[in-house]
Design a protein around this motif. Sequence first.
Motif, mmCIF file in Angstrom:
data_model
loop_
_atom_site.group_PDB
_atom_site.id
_atom_site.type_symbol
_atom_site.label_atom_id
_atom_site.label_comp_id
_atom_site.label_asym_id
_atom_site.label_seq_id
_atom_site.Cartn_x
_atom_site.Cartn_y
_atom_site.Cartn_z
ATOM 1 N N SER A 68 0.647 -0.990 0.179
ATOM 2 C CA SER A 68 -0.373 0.217 0.295
ATOM 3 C C SER A 68 0.665 0.620 0.305
ATOM 4 O O SER A 68 1.845 1.446 0.360
ATOM 5 N N TYR A 69 0.273 2.184 -0.431
ATOM 6 C CA TYR A 69 1.316 3.422 -0.817
ATOM 7 C C TYR A 69 2.414 3.546 -1.210
ATOM 8 O O TYR A 69 3.257 3.971 -1.029
ATOM 9 N N THR A 70 2.566 3.044 -2.634
ATOM 10 C CA THR A 70 2.895 2.498 -3.608
ATOM 11 C C THR A 70 2.827 3.660 -4.751
ATOM 12 O O THR A 70 1.891 3.401 -5.408
ATOM 13 N N HIS A 71 4.134 3.969 -5.124
ATOM 14 C CA HIS A 71 3.762 4.701 -6.762
ATOM 15 C C HIS A 71 5.104 3.798 -7.810
ATOM 16 O O HIS A 71 6.798 4.273 -6.729
ATOM 17 N N ILE A 72 5.212 3.590 -8.548
ATOM 18 C CA ILE A 72 5.759 3.261 -9.562
ATOM 19 C C ILE A 72 5.848 4.324 -10.864
ATOM 20 O O ILE A 72 4.852 4.252 -12.206
ATOM 21 N N SER A 73 6.720 5.535 -10.927
ATOM 22 C CA SER A 73 7.033 5.832 -12.387
ATOM 23 C C SER A 73 6.656 5.278 -13.613
ATOM 24 O O SER A 73 7.270 4.017 -13.862
ATOM 25 N N GLY A 74 6.536 6.301 -14.563
ATOM 26 C CA GLY A 74 6.331 5.972 -15.864
ATOM 27 C C GLY A 74 7.657 5.416 -16.349
ATOM 28 O O GLY A 74 8.878 5.292 -16.235
ATOM 29 N N GLY A 75 7.980 4.197 -17.562
ATOM 30 C CA GLY A 75 8.834 3.705 -17.844
ATOM 31 C C GLY A 75 9.910 2.633 -16.993
ATOM 32 O O GLY A 75 10.906 2.071 -17.399
ATOM 33 N N CYS A 76 9.147 1.981 -16.171
ATOM 34 C CA CYS A 76 9.781 1.141 -15.168
ATOM 35 C C CYS A 76 9.580 -0.322 -15.850
ATOM 36 O O CYS A 76 8.333 -0.779 -16.112
ATOM 37 N N HIS A 77 10.268 -1.005 -15.584
ATOM 38 C CA HIS A 77 10.313 -3.097 -15.786
ATOM 39 C C HIS A 77 10.317 -3.375 -14.649
ATOM 40 O O HIS A 77 12.050 -3.548 -13.776
ATOM 41 N N LEU A 78 9.484 -4.182 -14.520
ATOM 42 C CA LEU A 78 9.976 -5.584 -13.123
ATOM 43 C C LEU A 78 9.783 -6.987 -14.358
ATOM 44 O O LEU A 78 8.658 -7.087 -14.206
ATOM 45 N N SER A 79 10.702 -7.847 -13.856
ATOM 46 C CA SER A 79 10.993 -8.828 -14.815
ATOM 47 C C SER A 79 10.757 -9.965 -13.120
ATOM 48 O O SER A 79 12.041 -10.470 -12.558
ATOM 49 N N ILE A 98 13.979 -4.071 -12.060
ATOM 50 C CA ILE A 98 13.935 -4.907 -11.791
ATOM 51 C C ILE A 98 13.998 -6.351 -12.082
ATOM 52 O O ILE A 98 13.460 -6.724 -12.766
ATOM 53 N N TYR A 99 15.646 -7.039 -12.102
ATOM 54 C CA TYR A 99 15.525 -7.845 -12.495
ATOM 55 C C TYR A 99 15.061 -9.394 -11.292
ATOM 56 O O TYR A 99 16.288 -9.156 -10.148
ATOM 57 N N SER A 100 14.649 -10.375 -11.302
ATOM 58 C CA SER A 100 14.554 -11.288 -10.383
ATOM 59 C C SER A 100 15.075 -12.756 -10.894
ATOM 60 O O SER A 100 15.578 -13.929 -10.583
ATOM 61 N N ARG A 101 14.980 -12.085 -12.199
ATOM 62 C CA ARG A 101 16.049 -13.462 -12.883
ATOM 63 C C ARG A 101 16.946 -12.765 -13.990
ATOM 64 O O ARG A 101 16.589 -11.794 -14.739
ATOM 65 N N SER A 102 17.812 -13.620 -14.518
ATOM 66 C CA SER A 102 18.949 -12.910 -14.756
ATOM 67 C C SER A 102 19.176 -14.409 -15.595
ATOM 68 O O SER A 102 20.057 -15.422 -15.199
ATOM 69 N N ASP A 103 20.092 -14.038 -17.073
ATOM 70 C CA ASP A 103 21.797 -14.911 -17.725
ATOM 71 C C ASP A 103 22.254 -15.293 -16.936
ATOM 72 O O ASP A 103 22.844 -13.897 -16.572
ATOM 73 N N ASP A 104 23.471 -15.967 -16.901
ATOM 74 C CA ASP A 104 24.498 -16.115 -16.763
ATOM 75 C C ASP A 104 25.570 -15.482 -17.446
ATOM 76 O O ASP A 104 25.761 -15.601 -18.811
ATOM 77 N N TYR A 105 26.138 -14.534 -17.375
ATOM 78 C CA TYR A 105 26.907 -13.295 -18.100
ATOM 79 C C TYR A 105 29.028 -13.769 -17.978
ATOM 80 O O TYR A 105 29.540 -13.094 -18.678
ATOM 81 N N SER A 106 29.401 -15.117 -16.725
ATOM 82 C CA SER A 106 30.281 -15.285 -16.956
ATOM 83 C C SER A 106 30.980 -16.430 -18.419
ATOM 84 O O SER A 106 31.930 -16.341 -18.313
ATOM 85 N N GLY A 107 30.126 -16.526 -19.124
ATOM 86 C CA GLY A 107 30.702 -17.477 -20.144
ATOM 87 C C GLY A 107 30.364 -18.609 -20.171
ATOM 88 O O GLY A 107 30.784 -19.985 -20.716
ATOM 89 N N ILE A 108 29.630 -19.645 -18.905
ATOM 90 C CA ILE A 108 29.913 -21.109 -18.351
ATOM 91 C C ILE A 108 28.690 -21.493 -19.424
ATOM 92 O O ILE A 108 28.952 -22.923 -19.355
ATOM 93 N N SER A 109 27.716 -20.961 -20.195
ATOM 94 C CA SER A 109 27.044 -21.232 -20.262
ATOM 95 C C SER A 109 26.128 -20.287 -21.909
ATOM 96 O O SER A 109 26.603 -19.283 -21.867
ATOM 97 N N LEU A 110 25.651 -20.888 -23.079
ATOM 98 C CA LEU A 110 24.907 -20.366 -23.195
ATOM 99 C C LEU A 110 24.006 -19.134 -22.890
ATOM 100 O O LEU A 110 23.020 -19.689 -21.456
ATOM 101 N N THR A 111 23.082 -18.295 -23.014
ATOM 102 C CA THR A 111 22.228 -17.172 -22.880
ATOM 103 C C THR A 111 21.168 -16.835 -23.700
ATOM 104 O O THR A 111 21.684 -17.307 -25.386
ATOM 105 N N ASN A 112 19.964 -16.008 -23.930
ATOM 106 C CA ASN A 112 19.035 -15.434 -24.573
ATOM 107 C C ASN A 112 18.376 -16.466 -24.275
ATOM 108 O O ASN A 112 18.386 -18.071 -23.824
ATOM 109 N N PRO A 113 17.122 -16.212 -24.719
ATOM 110 C CA PRO A 113 15.956 -17.351 -24.075
ATOM 111 C C PRO A 113 15.491 -18.045 -25.547
ATOM 112 O O PRO A 113 14.039 -19.073 -26.069
#
Length: 198
Positions: A68-79, A98-113
């Motif tokens: 409650s009593y929360t504001h989210i301004s324009g252009g935000c992205h929540l994953s 805000i990202y609660s999920r992300s690819d591993d950028y270290s190079g040990i695996s492939l990335t993208n959906p």
Amino acid sequence: MINNNPFDQGFYHSEELRKMGFKQVGKSVQIAKNCNIIGIENISLGDNIRIDSGVTFACKSGYLKIGSYTHISGGCHLSCAGGIELSDFSGLSHGVKIYSRSDDYSGISLTNPTVPGDFLNVITRPVIIGRHVIIGAGSVILPGVIIGEGSSIAALSLVTKSLDEWGVYFGAPAKRIKRRRKDLLKQEQSLLGQRSTA
């Protein structure tokens, strides 16, 4: 209820939102009509919330809980795949991501959906934004972060790890630069006292 205010026609209100299939919708909720919302059934909304234009909620999996009593301004992205919670009196300034999920950028695996899951190393962890937290414009919050009550994040900060309560943070990665005042807690008590007697 018909809204005859010509300056307020760009928002859906609680009555309309309850018919759309949200998990929960409280009182006095406004969501701009040009938001992109995926996974309505995974989203819970408290009371007195305003979500401005161009916000994206990607909640096909996971969940989003907005206090409650929360504001989210324009252009935000929540994953929301790992879950996101915005506690009471929190706020996101323009363009926060805000990202609660992300690819591993270290190079040990492939990335993208487009790649099968067996070849990925996806990081999925909940993000929790505490009470009275405010996040400045253009900031990015990564998976697994918990931001303690009352903290403020300066614009264009990158939050990669959890932050303690009642601090002012800035930078990439975000670092504590000073203590945040707690005067606003008295204002909260006054506001809630007024509401309970109304």
